[in-house]
Every structure is written in C-alpha cells, then in structure tokens.
Motif scaffolding. Structure first.
Motif: not given
Length: 126
Positions: A38-65
């Motif tokens: 039920g999961y497919t990968f993109g190999t179909g026809p190309n569509v030129n567009c614009t997209a926003r790439l957002v990278l968000k860092n989440n720090f989890i686990g025990d806290l450091d000093r």
C-alpha cells in the motif's frame, strides 16, 4: 476580508518567498520488488513545481547540562502550492530539489483546502 482569506494570502506570500524549484513525481503503484504494502514510490511523470522544504529539529530524551535533550530528531516537511497542480501530490510521490536532495512523501499533513498541501517526508539516501 475574512480570517481564512488573510491566512490564505499570508501562506501564498510565504510560499512565493521561501519555495525552491522542484520536480514532483507521482507514485506508480508498486515498490518495484514485487511487494504491495500500500506504499508506492514516485516514478511517474515529472511535474515542475515549487515546494517549501522545512527541517525542524526536536531534542528529546534526558536533558544535558545546557537544557537540551540528548537525542536530535529532525522532522522533515514539504509544502506545495495547490494552484500549481492539476492532480494533487499524494503519499508515495517523490520530490527532487536541485541542491537539497530527493524526498519521499510519507504522512499527509492536515489539508487547509485553500492554498497549501503538506507532507512529512523522508530523505532518499543516494
């Protein structure tokens, strides 16, 4: 002007300023390994567009000093402008940025139904 119109105008402006040129590929319906999960990968026809790439860092686990979690998890999201597509992007498609790499579209985010369409994504290791 309603609140929805103001949000749509702000999102359009944000996309115009922050979006990168990209190529989107629709999923083709198979993994290419003879499996169908039920999961497919993109190999179909190309569509030129614009997209926003957002990278968000989440720090989890025990806290450091310094007060930050010891494990850094990067959440990757990609947003599209709906007006650039006749057939909307969907889970399993791929997006290729010129300098930022290629990403699989994974989990669809809540659709605002007006301007943008977003996905959580995973970077393709090449």
């Amino acid at each position: 002007m309603s609140w929805r119109d103001i949000k749509a105008a702000a999102r359009s402006t944000l996309h115009e300023v922050m979006a990168l040129p990209a190529v989107y590929r629709q999923p083709d319906g198979s993994w290419g390994f003879g499996f169908d999960f039920g999961y497919t990968f993109g190999t179909g026809p190309n569509v030129n567009c614009t997209a926003r790439l957002v990278l968000k860092n989440n720090f989890i686990g025990d806290l450091d000093r310094e007060g930050y979690g010891k494990v850094n998890v990067t959440v990757t999201r990609i947003y599209f402008d709906r007006s650039q597509f006749t057939v909307l992007p969907e889970k399993g498609g791929t997006v290729e940025f010129e300098n930022e790499g290629t990403y699989y579209l994974d989990v669809p985010l809540q659709d605002d139904g007006v301007v943008q369409l977003g996905f959580e994504a995973s970077q393709v290791i090449e």
